[in-house]
Design a protein around this motif. Structure first.
Motif, PDB file in Angstrom:
ATOM      1  N   UNK A 277      -2.090   1.947  -0.964  1.00 19.98           N
ATOM      2  CA  UNK A 277      -1.479   0.978  -1.894  1.00 19.98           C
ATOM      3  C   UNK A 277      -2.159  -0.375  -1.763  1.00 19.98           C
ATOM      4  N   UNK A 278      -2.371  -0.811  -0.526  1.00 24.33           N
ATOM      5  CA  UNK A 278      -3.000  -2.115  -0.288  1.00 24.33           C
ATOM      6  C   UNK A 278      -4.417  -2.150  -0.856  1.00 24.33           C
ATOM      7  N   UNK A 279      -5.153  -1.052  -0.675  1.00 20.69           N
ATOM      8  CA  UNK A 279      -6.530  -1.006  -1.174  1.00 20.69           C
ATOM      9  C   UNK A 279      -6.571  -1.123  -2.694  1.00 20.69           C
ATOM     10  N   UNK A 280      -5.626  -0.478  -3.361  1.00 20.51           N
ATOM     11  CA  UNK A 280      -5.581  -0.541  -4.821  1.00 20.51           C
ATOM     12  C   UNK A 280      -5.238  -1.945  -5.310  1.00 20.51           C
ATOM     13  N   UNK A 281      -4.312  -2.613  -4.614  1.00 19.94           N
ATOM     14  CA  UNK A 281      -3.975  -3.991  -4.986  1.00 19.94           C
ATOM     15  C   UNK A 281      -5.175  -4.909  -4.778  1.00 19.94           C
TER      16      UNK A 281
END
Length: 237
Positions: free
Chosen positions: A88-92
């Motif tokens: 999730x963090x990587x996508x944000x």
């Protein structure tokens, strides 16, 4: 074997998510849904937990893409929440980089659009395809693709047939390159270039950038919605 009182059928999950029953079965096999028990006759025992998992996955797909959504759900079902959150963090982070690039592209496009077609290019004179490719930092094959798409129209040198790019061609190539850098669809670029050729007006460029900014905003909101559902589902699991 007695069926649970909250047992659901594949069609119930399909209707809730707006997909086919075959897709429900596929998602169960992919690990998108939590493990499913089966009746003595081999039917899957689906519950409200599976319905929530499916809706969470669909929301994640809308915001993060199907591949990331599958990986996130698989991590949650493997009880590896840190791995799910890392995805999730990587996508944000990727979305933030796209937004930052869009702002920079907006400034660059404005500068390119204001450069008059007949103004001398920094290199002076016309460029051949290899020179223009080096000037932009791309492959010559990319310029040919853009030409086939109607985005560039260089003149041909006689009698060699070599492509020659005028300062106006260079400007248009730079604009196409900048739009592609922010992942603007190639099929949507021709009207932008055609309007610039027709009127010299950069409003089409601003419209294109505004459309891309709106797409990023919609994706950001979809991510937010998906994250809320994921948090609720992960707590239950």
């Amino acid at each position: 074997m007695d069926a649970p009182t909250d047992r659901l059928r594949p069609i119930d999950l399909a209707r809730a998510a707006g997909i086919s029953t075959q897709q429900v079965r596929n998602h169960a096999d992919e690990g998108v849904l939590p493990p499913t028990a089966r009746t003595d006759s081999g039917y899957r025992i689906l519950t409200d937990l599976h319905r929530r998992a499916l809706l969470t996955f669909r929301a994640l797909s809308a915001g993060f893409g199907g591949a990331t959504a599958r990986d996130v759900m698989a991590a949650v079902h493997q009880r590896d929440l840190p791995a799910a959150l890392a995805l999730i963090d990587a996508a944000h982070h990727a979305l933030h980089e796209q937004r930052t690039a869009l702002h920079a592209t907006g400034r660059a496009l404005a500068a390119v659009a204001e450069h008059t077609p007949d103004a001398p290019a920094a290199h002076g004179g016309e460029l051949r395809i290899g020179e223009l490719a080096a000037h932009l930092g791309i492959r010559t094959s990319t310029l040919r693709v853009w030409e086939d798409a109607g985005l560039l129209d260089p003149r041909r040198e006689h009698p060699t047939g070599y492509r020659l790019y005028s300062p106006a061609d260079v400007r248009e190539a730079r604009m196409v390159h900048l739009l592609r850098q922010v992942r603007y669809p190639l099929s949507d670029i021709p009207p932008v270039i055609q309007e610039l050729r027709r009127s010299g007006d950069s409003r089409a460029l601003h419209t294109a950038l505004a459309q891309r900014a709106d797409e990023l905003t919609q994706r950001s909101r979809a991510m937010l919605t998906a994250a809320a559902l994921l948090d609720d589902y992960a707590r239950t699991v």
